[in-house]
Design a protein around this motif. Structure first.
Motif, PDB file in Angstrom:
ATOM      1  N   THR A  25       0.349   4.161 -16.678  1.00 32.58           N
ATOM      2  CA  THR A  25      -1.381   3.292 -17.234  1.00 32.58           C
ATOM      3  C   THR A  25      -2.215   3.828 -15.632  1.00 32.58           C
ATOM      4  N   THR A  26      -3.499   4.097 -16.519  1.00 33.98           N
ATOM      5  CA  THR A  26      -4.139   3.954 -15.088  1.00 33.98           C
ATOM      6  C   THR A  26      -4.032   2.675 -14.171  1.00 33.98           C
ATOM      7  N   LEU A  27      -3.842   3.218 -12.901  1.00 35.06           N
ATOM      8  CA  LEU A  27      -3.720   1.599 -11.551  1.00 35.06           C
ATOM      9  C   LEU A  27      -4.954   1.171 -11.246  1.00 35.06           C
ATOM     10  N   PRO A  28      -5.255   0.454 -10.773  1.00 35.10           N
ATOM     11  CA  PRO A  28      -6.578   0.028 -10.096  1.00 35.10           C
ATOM     12  C   PRO A  28      -6.840   0.542  -8.904  1.00 35.10           C
ATOM     13  N   GLU A  34     -11.687  -3.807 -13.143  1.00 34.86           N
ATOM     14  CA  GLU A  34     -10.832  -4.467 -15.097  1.00 34.86           C
ATOM     15  C   GLU A  34      -9.885  -4.002 -14.181  1.00 34.86           C
ATOM     16  N   LEU A  35      -9.013  -4.113 -15.437  1.00 34.38           N
ATOM     17  CA  LEU A  35      -7.300  -3.489 -15.363  1.00 34.38           C
ATOM     18  C   LEU A  35      -7.558  -2.685 -16.852  1.00 34.38           C
ATOM     19  N   GLU A  36      -6.555  -1.892 -17.002  1.00 37.46           N
ATOM     20  CA  GLU A  36      -6.738  -0.896 -18.306  1.00 37.46           C
ATOM     21  C   GLU A  36      -6.665  -1.731 -19.483  1.00 37.46           C
ATOM     22  N   GLY A  37      -7.121  -1.678 -20.154  1.00 38.73           N
ATOM     23  CA  GLY A  37      -6.052  -2.247 -21.369  1.00 38.73           C
ATOM     24  C   GLY A  37      -4.942  -2.456 -21.812  1.00 38.73           C
ATOM     25  N   ALA A  38      -4.149  -1.542 -21.740  1.00 38.70           N
ATOM     26  CA  ALA A  38      -3.181  -1.448 -21.722  1.00 38.70           C
ATOM     27  C   ALA A  38      -2.382  -2.699 -20.927  1.00 38.70           C
ATOM     28  N   PHE A  39      -2.588  -3.120 -20.030  1.00 41.82           N
ATOM     29  CA  PHE A  39      -2.238  -4.530 -18.635  1.00 41.82           C
ATOM     30  C   PHE A  39      -1.894  -5.739 -19.880  1.00 41.82           C
ATOM     31  N   LYS A  40      -1.104  -6.322 -19.825  1.00 43.36           N
ATOM     32  CA  LYS A  40      -0.915  -7.288 -20.649  1.00 43.36           C
ATOM     33  C   LYS A  40      -0.410  -8.809 -20.029  1.00 43.36           C
ATOM     34  N   SER A  41      -1.165  -9.722 -19.496  1.00 43.60           N
ATOM     35  CA  SER A  41      -0.921 -10.521 -18.650  1.00 43.60           C
ATOM     36  C   SER A  41       0.680 -11.658 -18.413  1.00 43.60           C
ATOM     37  N   GLU A 120      13.537  -1.929 -17.628  1.00 44.50           N
ATOM     38  CA  GLU A 120      12.650  -1.343 -17.685  1.00 44.50           C
ATOM     39  C   GLU A 120      11.348  -0.755 -17.029  1.00 44.50           C
ATOM     40  N   ASN A 121      11.554   0.039 -16.621  1.00 41.47           N
ATOM     41  CA  ASN A 121      10.329  -0.244 -15.863  1.00 41.47           C
ATOM     42  C   ASN A 121       8.807  -0.901 -16.238  1.00 41.47           C
ATOM     43  N   PHE A 122       8.293  -1.132 -15.492  1.00 41.57           N
ATOM     44  CA  PHE A 122       6.510  -1.328 -15.787  1.00 41.57           C
ATOM     45  C   PHE A 122       6.020  -0.911 -14.144  1.00 41.57           C
ATOM     46  N   SER A 123       4.161  -0.920 -14.436  1.00 39.36           N
ATOM     47  CA  SER A 123       3.516  -0.634 -13.549  1.00 39.36           C
ATOM     48  C   SER A 123       3.346  -2.430 -13.365  1.00 39.36           C
ATOM     49  N   TRP A 124       2.798  -2.651 -12.563  1.00 37.56           N
ATOM     50  CA  TRP A 124       2.752  -4.347 -12.028  1.00 37.56           C
ATOM     51  C   TRP A 124       2.109  -4.809 -11.353  1.00 37.56           C
ATOM     52  N   ILE A 125       0.733  -5.832 -11.393  1.00 42.74           N
ATOM     53  CA  ILE A 125      -0.481  -6.056 -10.688  1.00 42.74           C
ATOM     54  C   ILE A 125      -0.149  -7.556 -10.841  1.00 42.74           C
ATOM     55  N   VAL A 126      -0.628  -8.136  -9.131  1.00 42.26           N
ATOM     56  CA  VAL A 126      -0.409  -9.533  -8.534  1.00 42.26           C
ATOM     57  C   VAL A 126      -2.044  -9.780  -8.428  1.00 42.26           C
ATOM     58  N   ASP A 127      -2.862 -10.422  -8.812  1.00 49.19           N
ATOM     59  CA  ASP A 127      -4.230 -11.029  -8.306  1.00 49.19           C
ATOM     60  C   ASP A 127      -3.867 -11.928  -7.967  1.00 49.19           C
ATOM     61  N   MET A 128      -5.284 -12.422  -7.066  1.00 51.17           N
ATOM     62  CA  MET A 128      -4.419 -13.810  -6.547  1.00 51.17           C
ATOM     63  C   MET A 128      -6.079 -13.989  -5.284  1.00 51.17           C
ATOM     64  N   ILE A 129      -6.550 -14.878  -5.145  1.00 50.67           N
ATOM     65  CA  ILE A 129      -7.657 -15.265  -4.746  1.00 50.67           C
ATOM     66  C   ILE A 129      -7.738 -16.046  -3.696  1.00 50.67           C
ATOM     67  N   LEU A 130      -8.087 -15.719  -2.224  1.00 51.69           N
ATOM     68  CA  LEU A 130      -7.699 -16.295  -0.706  1.00 51.69           C
ATOM     69  C   LEU A 130      -8.559 -16.786  -0.524  1.00 51.69           C
ATOM     70  N   VAL A 134     -12.122 -14.611  -0.961  1.00 55.84           N
ATOM     71  CA  VAL A 134     -11.104 -12.990  -1.300  1.00 55.84           C
ATOM     72  C   VAL A 134      -9.924 -12.842  -2.009  1.00 55.84           C
ATOM     73  N   LEU A 135     -10.773 -11.478  -3.071  1.00 52.95           N
ATOM     74  CA  LEU A 135      -9.932 -12.048  -3.308  1.00 52.95           C
ATOM     75  C   LEU A 135      -8.988 -10.536  -2.997  1.00 52.95           C
ATOM     76  N   LYS A 136      -7.816 -11.030  -3.388  1.00 55.52           N
ATOM     77  CA  LYS A 136      -6.285 -10.092  -3.397  1.00 55.52           C
ATOM     78  C   LYS A 136      -5.327  -9.476  -4.620  1.00 55.52           C
ATOM     79  N   ARG A 137      -4.993  -8.359  -4.638  1.00 54.99           N
ATOM     80  CA  ARG A 137      -4.415  -7.724  -5.733  1.00 54.99           C
ATOM     81  C   ARG A 137      -3.589  -6.561  -5.071  1.00 54.99           C
TER      82      ARG A 137
END
Length: 186
Positions: A25-28, A34-41, A120-130, A134-137
């Motif tokens: 999946t296309t990574l940010p 915005e994350l690609e639509g394939a990402f699920k929270s 299964e291998n996945f692509s993982w995203i972690v979004d947080m606010i510092l 400050v946004l950190k991904r």
């Protein structure tokens, strides 16, 4: 010079900090697009937050007499640990047990088949606010769940899946990326 404005703490992004998608999946490449639509929270994680272990292991070469003369890196694992606490979230169950091993929904009934299969291998995203908005991904291009802690069913504790994921390097020999940017003032 030391600056207390550079000291921070992390809070999860509202609506869920961890998202997964199929590898490929296309990574940010920034902290706020915005994350690609394939990402699920995967929803809420426990208040233990996220722990990243990214420390090299070394072997030392000693000379006659005991003096250390060479440090050799033998491995460098990049792991993340967190506890998913939305035990009724179908995407959490599919991530933990495998896409094909979870069927149905809450209205018709969910069936989970716990199998002895390679994770299964996945692509993982972690979004947080510092501090200071400050946004950190953190972007992990490819990782699988390599450990699941005991699942406890108690009346005074939420059911959860304590997961450790292990990242594998991408085509750039990078196991994860981190992006930060000042968020908009609201």
């Amino acid at each position: 010079m030391a600056n207390e404005k550079n000291v921070s703490a992390a809070k999860p992004k509202i609506g869920g900090a961890i998202s997964v998608a199929p590898v490929g999946t296309t990574l940010p490449t920034d902290a706020k697009s915005e994350l690609e639509g394939a990402f699920k929270s995967l929803g809420f994680i426990s208040d233990d937050g996220l722990t990243n272990s990214n420390s090299p292991e070394t072997d030392n070469q000693k000379a006659w007499g005991g003096q250390n003369v060479l440090n050799m890196m033998t491995s460098k694992e990049d792991t993340f640990q967190f506890k998913l606490i939305e035990a009724l979230n179908i995407d959490v169950l599919k991530t933990v047990y495998g896409e094909e091993n979870v069927t149905g929904d809450l209205s018709t009934g969910i069936k989970v088949a716990s199998k002895n299969e390679e994770p299964e291998n996945f692509s993982w995203i972690v979004d947080m606010i510092l501090k200071g908005n400050v946004l950190k991904r953190i972007v992990v291009p490819s990782a699988s769940i390599t450990e699941i802690g005991d699942i406890t069913y108690k009346d005074d504790e939420s059911i959860g899946y304590e997961c450790t994921i292990s990242a594998v390097p991408d085509q750039n020999d990078t196991s994860h990326y981190e992006y930060m940017i000042k968020g908009s003032e609201e």
